[in-house]
Design an enzyme around this catalytic site. Structure first.
Site, PDB file in Angstrom:
ATOM      1  N   ASP A  11       5.524   7.988 -20.572  1.00 20.18           N
ATOM      2  CA  ASP A  11       4.432   8.021 -19.595  1.00 20.18           C
ATOM      3  C   ASP A  11       3.176   8.529 -20.298  1.00 20.18           C
ATOM      4  O   ASP A  11       3.253   9.119 -21.382  1.00 20.18           O
ATOM      5  CB  ASP A  11       4.796   8.933 -18.408  1.00 20.18           C
ATOM      6  CG  ASP A  11       3.973   8.610 -17.166  1.00 20.18           C
ATOM      7  OD1 ASP A  11       4.489   7.903 -16.273  1.00 20.18           O
ATOM      8  OD2 ASP A  11       2.800   9.037 -17.099  1.00 20.18           O
TER       9      ASP A  11
ATOM     10  N   LYS B  46       3.491  15.341 -16.439  1.00 18.86           N
ATOM     11  CA  LYS B  46       4.668  14.678 -15.867  1.00 18.86           C
ATOM     12  C   LYS B  46       5.810  14.670 -16.893  1.00 18.86           C
ATOM     13  O   LYS B  46       6.962  14.975 -16.561  1.00 18.86           O
ATOM     14  CB  LYS B  46       4.292  13.239 -15.493  1.00 18.86           C
ATOM     15  CG  LYS B  46       5.135  12.660 -14.390  1.00 18.86           C
ATOM     16  CD  LYS B  46       4.853  11.199 -14.185  1.00 18.86           C
ATOM     17  CE  LYS B  46       3.825  10.938 -13.119  1.00 18.86           C
ATOM     18  NZ  LYS B  46       3.616   9.479 -12.901  1.00 18.86           N
TER      19      LYS B  46
ATOM     20  N   GLU C 150      12.093  -5.223  -8.695  1.00 16.81           N
ATOM     21  CA  GLU C 150      12.920  -4.196  -8.042  1.00 16.81           C
ATOM     22  C   GLU C 150      12.876  -4.394  -6.532  1.00 16.81           C
ATOM     23  O   GLU C 150      11.854  -4.815  -5.990  1.00 16.81           O
ATOM     24  CB  GLU C 150      12.435  -2.794  -8.451  1.00 16.81           C
ATOM     25  CG  GLU C 150      10.979  -2.465  -8.120  1.00 16.81           C
ATOM     26  CD  GLU C 150      10.788  -1.828  -6.780  1.00 16.81           C
ATOM     27  OE1 GLU C 150      11.781  -1.445  -6.164  1.00 16.81           O
ATOM     28  OE2 GLU C 150       9.632  -1.725  -6.338  1.00 16.81           O
TER      29      GLU C 150
ATOM     30  N   GLU D 106      12.371   3.356  -0.723  1.00 18.22           N
ATOM     31  CA  GLU D 106      12.246   4.804  -0.888  1.00 18.22           C
ATOM     32  C   GLU D 106      13.236   5.515   0.033  1.00 18.22           C
ATOM     33  O   GLU D 106      13.503   5.059   1.145  1.00 18.22           O
ATOM     34  CB  GLU D 106      10.821   5.255  -0.558  1.00 18.22           C
ATOM     35  CG  GLU D 106       9.857   4.880  -1.641  1.00 18.22           C
ATOM     36  CD  GLU D 106       8.452   5.408  -1.396  1.00 18.22           C
ATOM     37  OE1 GLU D 106       8.309   6.516  -0.847  1.00 18.22           O
ATOM     38  OE2 GLU D 106       7.502   4.700  -1.763  1.00 18.22           O
TER      39      GLU D 106
ATOM     40  N   PHE E 285      15.493  -4.840  10.069  1.00 14.43           N
ATOM     41  CA  PHE E 285      14.028  -4.872  10.182  1.00 14.43           C
ATOM     42  C   PHE E 285      13.563  -5.433  11.520  1.00 14.43           C
ATOM     43  O   PHE E 285      12.616  -6.189  11.606  1.00 14.43           O
ATOM     44  CB  PHE E 285      13.409  -5.617   8.981  1.00 14.43           C
ATOM     45  CG  PHE E 285      13.293  -4.692   7.796  1.00 14.43           C
ATOM     46  CD1 PHE E 285      14.430  -4.258   7.142  1.00 14.43           C
ATOM     47  CD2 PHE E 285      12.063  -4.214   7.373  1.00 14.43           C
ATOM     48  CE1 PHE E 285      14.356  -3.358   6.094  1.00 14.43           C
ATOM     49  CE2 PHE E 285      11.974  -3.314   6.324  1.00 14.43           C
ATOM     50  CZ  PHE E 285      13.123  -2.890   5.689  1.00 14.43           C
ATOM     51  N   LEU E 286      14.272  -5.026  12.556  1.00  9.35           N
ATOM     52  CA  LEU E 286      13.887  -5.402  13.913  1.00  9.35           C
ATOM     53  C   LEU E 286      13.643  -4.145  14.746  1.00  9.35           C
ATOM     54  O   LEU E 286      13.839  -4.160  15.954  1.00  9.35           O
ATOM     55  CB  LEU E 286      14.968  -6.272  14.561  1.00  9.35           C
ATOM     56  CG  LEU E 286      15.056  -7.719  14.071  1.00  9.35           C
ATOM     57  CD1 LEU E 286      16.156  -8.469  14.796  1.00  9.35           C
ATOM     58  CD2 LEU E 286      13.713  -8.450  14.246  1.00  9.35           C
TER      59      LEU E 286
ATOM     60  N   CYS F  31       4.349  -0.016  -0.810  1.00 11.28           N
ATOM     61  CA  CYS F  31       4.664  -1.401  -1.198  1.00 11.28           C
ATOM     62  C   CYS F  31       4.158  -2.442  -0.215  1.00 11.28           C
ATOM     63  O   CYS F  31       3.379  -3.316  -0.589  1.00 11.28           O
ATOM     64  CB  CYS F  31       6.168  -1.547  -1.349  1.00 11.28           C
ATOM     65  SG  CYS F  31       6.853  -0.362  -2.484  1.00 11.28           S
TER      66      CYS F  31
ATOM     67  N   LYS G 149       7.844   7.054   6.292  1.00  8.01           N
ATOM     68  CA  LYS G 149       9.176   6.864   6.872  1.00  8.01           C
ATOM     69  C   LYS G 149       9.985   8.113   6.523  1.00  8.01           C
ATOM     70  O   LYS G 149       9.557   8.920   5.691  1.00  8.01           O
ATOM     71  CB  LYS G 149       9.827   5.586   6.338  1.00  8.01           C
ATOM     72  CG  LYS G 149      10.153   5.628   4.849  1.00  8.01           C
ATOM     73  CD  LYS G 149      10.926   4.382   4.460  1.00  8.01           C
ATOM     74  CE  LYS G 149      11.509   4.529   3.081  1.00  8.01           C
ATOM     75  NZ  LYS G 149      12.301   3.378   2.686  1.00  8.01           N
TER      76      LYS G 149
HETATM   77  C1  UGA Z   1      10.166  -1.784   0.725  1.00 10.54           C
HETATM   78  C2  UGA Z   1      11.357  -2.756   0.676  1.00 10.54           C
HETATM   79  O1  UGA Z   1      12.279  -2.458   1.729  1.00 10.54           O
HETATM   80  C3  UGA Z   1      12.070  -2.686  -0.668  1.00 10.54           C
HETATM   81  O2  UGA Z   1      13.080  -3.670  -0.716  1.00 10.54           O
HETATM   82  C4  UGA Z   1      11.057  -2.945  -1.778  1.00 10.54           C
HETATM   83  O3  UGA Z   1      11.651  -2.847  -3.060  1.00 10.54           O
HETATM   84  C5  UGA Z   1       9.947  -1.927  -1.687  1.00 10.54           C
HETATM   85  O4  UGA Z   1       9.312  -2.025  -0.399  1.00 10.54           O
HETATM   86  C6  UGA Z   1       8.978  -2.224  -2.794  1.00 10.54           C
HETATM   87  O5  UGA Z   1       8.342  -3.298  -2.774  1.00 10.54           O
HETATM   88  O6  UGA Z   1       8.932  -1.466  -3.782  1.00 10.54           O
HETATM   89  P1  UGA Z   1       9.917   0.840   1.242  1.00 10.54           P
HETATM   90  O7  UGA Z   1       8.447   0.580   1.304  1.00 10.54           O
HETATM   91  O8  UGA Z   1      10.391   1.984   0.433  1.00 10.54           O
HETATM   92  O9  UGA Z   1      10.692  -0.457   0.657  1.00 10.54           O
HETATM   93  O10 UGA Z   1      10.414   1.106   2.721  1.00 10.54           O
HETATM   94  P2  UGA Z   1      11.141   0.324   3.904  1.00 10.54           P
HETATM   95  O11 UGA Z   1      12.352   1.047   4.249  1.00 10.54           O
HETATM   96  O12 UGA Z   1      11.242  -1.121   3.641  1.00 10.54           O
HETATM   97  O13 UGA Z   1      10.093   0.566   5.091  1.00 10.54           O
HETATM   98  C7  UGA Z   1       8.752   0.113   5.019  1.00 10.54           C
HETATM   99  C8  UGA Z   1       8.018   0.379   6.301  1.00 10.54           C
HETATM  100  O14 UGA Z   1       8.487  -0.488   7.335  1.00 10.54           O
HETATM  101  C9  UGA Z   1       8.163   1.801   6.850  1.00 10.54           C
HETATM  102  O15 UGA Z   1       6.899   2.250   7.276  1.00 10.54           O
HETATM  103  C10 UGA Z   1       9.112   1.644   8.017  1.00 10.54           C
HETATM  104  O16 UGA Z   1       8.897   2.609   9.002  1.00 10.54           O
HETATM  105  C11 UGA Z   1       8.746   0.256   8.521  1.00 10.54           C
HETATM  106  N1  UGA Z   1       9.838  -0.412   9.255  1.00 10.54           N
HETATM  107  C12 UGA Z   1      10.989  -0.774   8.621  1.00 10.54           C
HETATM  108  C13 UGA Z   1       9.676  -0.691  10.607  1.00 10.54           C
HETATM  109  O17 UGA Z   1       8.624  -0.389  11.223  1.00 10.54           O
HETATM  110  N2  UGA Z   1      10.691  -1.336  11.277  1.00 10.54           N
HETATM  111  C14 UGA Z   1      11.833  -1.711  10.681  1.00 10.54           C
HETATM  112  O18 UGA Z   1      12.714  -2.300  11.333  1.00 10.54           O
HETATM  113  C15 UGA Z   1      11.992  -1.423   9.302  1.00 10.54           C
END
Ligand code: UGA
Length: 444
Positions: free
Chosen positions: A31, A36, A146, A150, A244-245, A255, A315
């Site tokens: 890095d 870090k 990837e 998180e 994701f519903l 992301c 989240k």
């Molecule tokens: C997301 C993807 O899920 C990963 O597969 C991907 O690798 C990552 O982005 C990335 O591109 O690096 P992440 O952002 O860590 O991961 O979190 P998620 O668990 O996907 O949630 C994202 C957001 O969607 C959160 O704010 C969560 O509250 C919201 N969410 C998720 C909803 O509002 N409803 C749902 O049903 C699911």
């Protein structure tokens, strides 16, 4: 076992590094930030991510942290895990990717540069040309996006739904694919452009599902249906699935918001207007703000009203507040003249606008509050509708932005309750007002 170099000790780089070390490989993580590197060398993880501190501790002998790019000499695989934030135009900023290419030392043998960072389609071809121009034509190139979420990144790494390997040369693809063999996951082998697109399309699809169910929730509110039941009924269709519903106050994080902009911009740079994705983004922006309307319906003007925001991270199970809906909500509430108090079990709230008070506990946050808003579905908030909370609040109103609580139980405990896309009870608007006695004479 391989010797693996990783550029970037951020969240992706560190998770990737500790997981490959756990699989038995020797890993060098490079890095550019000295503090870090020092902290990681002492075994300190600079962010909250389950299992990472334990894996770092357990595999200390196989992990080296360094500032010096020369230390990756001898690695067969070189993973690029630097961040690619959006620029003002919405394009992905690839400057850190290019720094890695420029800083690569003279490399013996045939190492493979493996792109884990999320990049626009076409980046691999440009990096390939850049490597050739730097006299590194013998260095292979693979796109290996990837899909880690998180809060569950180690689990996602160790049990992936699939591993995507896009390469120009089959032997380079093979060198990367063997690393993942112990994980027993399907491996999608394809060209580099398609691998880059798989990542962007997967995230865009997940966001589309969220904005879709959020719009269904909004129509449920207008028509008296319950989105939680609707999502359950829809998700049982094997062609749709339950994931994701979950309706709520919109997606955030490091992301989705960035990747949706990058894909939209990538399409428009190529002359295509990605209409559906534009709507997904807009729905998400509006969704975060709908809570304000709900609060106003109960409280009238929000000026001088005390509002508790419960959960600040984007989240649960993370301290990440990047693009968190809590930031937009806090700003809107302050603009309405409200007093805002925030609470989160791990996020420190530094990303919130000035003027928000941070509380040390849920009880402190709701003390004297006119409303409590569940912004993040932390398990700690499951018992929010309890007697001591009701007594502490000036007005027992809960706006549940994540449909975490059971409306019937919350109302029975003496609170007014409003979720997202759930039927509203007429008595909710004035919770402390007794039902008027019905006069049978006047009814006639
Ligand atoms: C997301 C993807 O899920 C990963 O597969 C991907 O690798 C990552 O982005 C990335 O591109 O690096 P992440 O952002 O860590 O991961 O979190 P998620 O668990 O996907 O949630 C994202 C957001 O969607 C959160 O704010 C969560 O509250 C919201 N969410 C998720 C909803 O509002 N409803 C749902 O049903 C699911």
């Amino acid at each position: 076992m391989a010797r693996i170099g990783i550029f970037g000790a951020g969240w992706v780089g560190l998770v990737t590094g500790v997981c490959f070390a756990e699989l038995g490989h020797d890993v060098v993580i490079r890095d550019v930030v000295a503090e870090k590197v020092d902290a990681l060398s002492r075994g300190e993880v600079p962010f909250h991510e389950e299992d990472v501190p334990q894996l770092l501790e357990k595999n200390r002998d196989r992990l080296t942290f360094t500032l010096d790019p020369e230390d990756v000499v001898g690695c067969e695989l070189l993973f690029v895990c630097v961040d690619t934030p959006p620029t003002y135009s919405g394009d992905a900023d690839l400057s850190r990717v290019w720094s890695v290419v420029e800083e690569l030392p003279a490399l013996p043998g045939r190492p493979v540069l493996v792109m884990k960072s999320t990049v626009p389609v076409g980046t691999g071809a440009k990096v390939r040309a850049g490597l050739d121009a730097r006299g590194l034509a013998h260095v292979g190139y693979v796109s290996n996006p990837e899909f880690l979420a998180e809060g569950r990144a180690v689990q996602d790494f160790m049990h992936p739904d699939r591993v995507v390997v896009g390469a120009f040369e089959p032997s380079d693809a093979e060198a990367v694919a063997v690393l993942y063999e112990p994980l027993d996951a399907p491996i999608v082998r394809c060209d580099v452009n398609s691998a880059e697109m798989i990542k962007l399309a997967a995230n865009a699809f997940l966001m589309t599902r969220i904005s879709f169910i959020n719009e269904i929730a909004n129509v449920c509110e207008a028509t008296g249906a319950d989105v939680v039941r609707v999502a359950e009924g829809v998700g049982l269709d094997h062609r749709l699935g339950p994931y994701f519903l979950k309706a709520g106050i919109g997606y955030g994080g490091s992301c989705f918001p960035k990747d949706s902009l990058a894909l939209k911009q990538l399409a428009s740079n190529s002359g295509y207007h990605f209409q559906l994705l534009s709507a997904v983004i807009e729905v998400n922006e509006l969704q975060k703000r709908r809570v304000i309307g709900k609060l106003k319906r109960h409280l009238g003007s929000l000026s001088k009203r005390k509002i508790a925001l419960l959960g600040l991270a984007f989240k649960p199970n993370t301290d990440d507040m990047r693009e968190a809906p809590s930031i937009v909500l806090a700003s809107r509430l302050l603009a309405e003249g409200a007093d805002v108090r925030g609470w989160d079990p791990v996020a420190d709230g530094r990303a919130l606008p000035r003027g928000v008070e941070i509380a040390g506990s849920v009880l402190e946050a709701v003390d004297g509050a006119d409303a409590a808003v569940i912004v993040t579905e932390w398990p700690e908030l499951r018992d929010l509708a309890r007697e001591e909370v009701r007594r502490a609040m000036a007005n027992p109103l809960i706006v549940d932005g994540r449909n975490l609580l059971d409306p019937v139980e919350v109302r029975a405990a003496g609170f007014a309750y409003e979720g997202i896309g759930r039927p509203v009870s007429p008595t909710d608007v004035f919770p402390e007002t007794a039902e008027p006695e019905l006069d049978p004479e006047r009814q006639r």
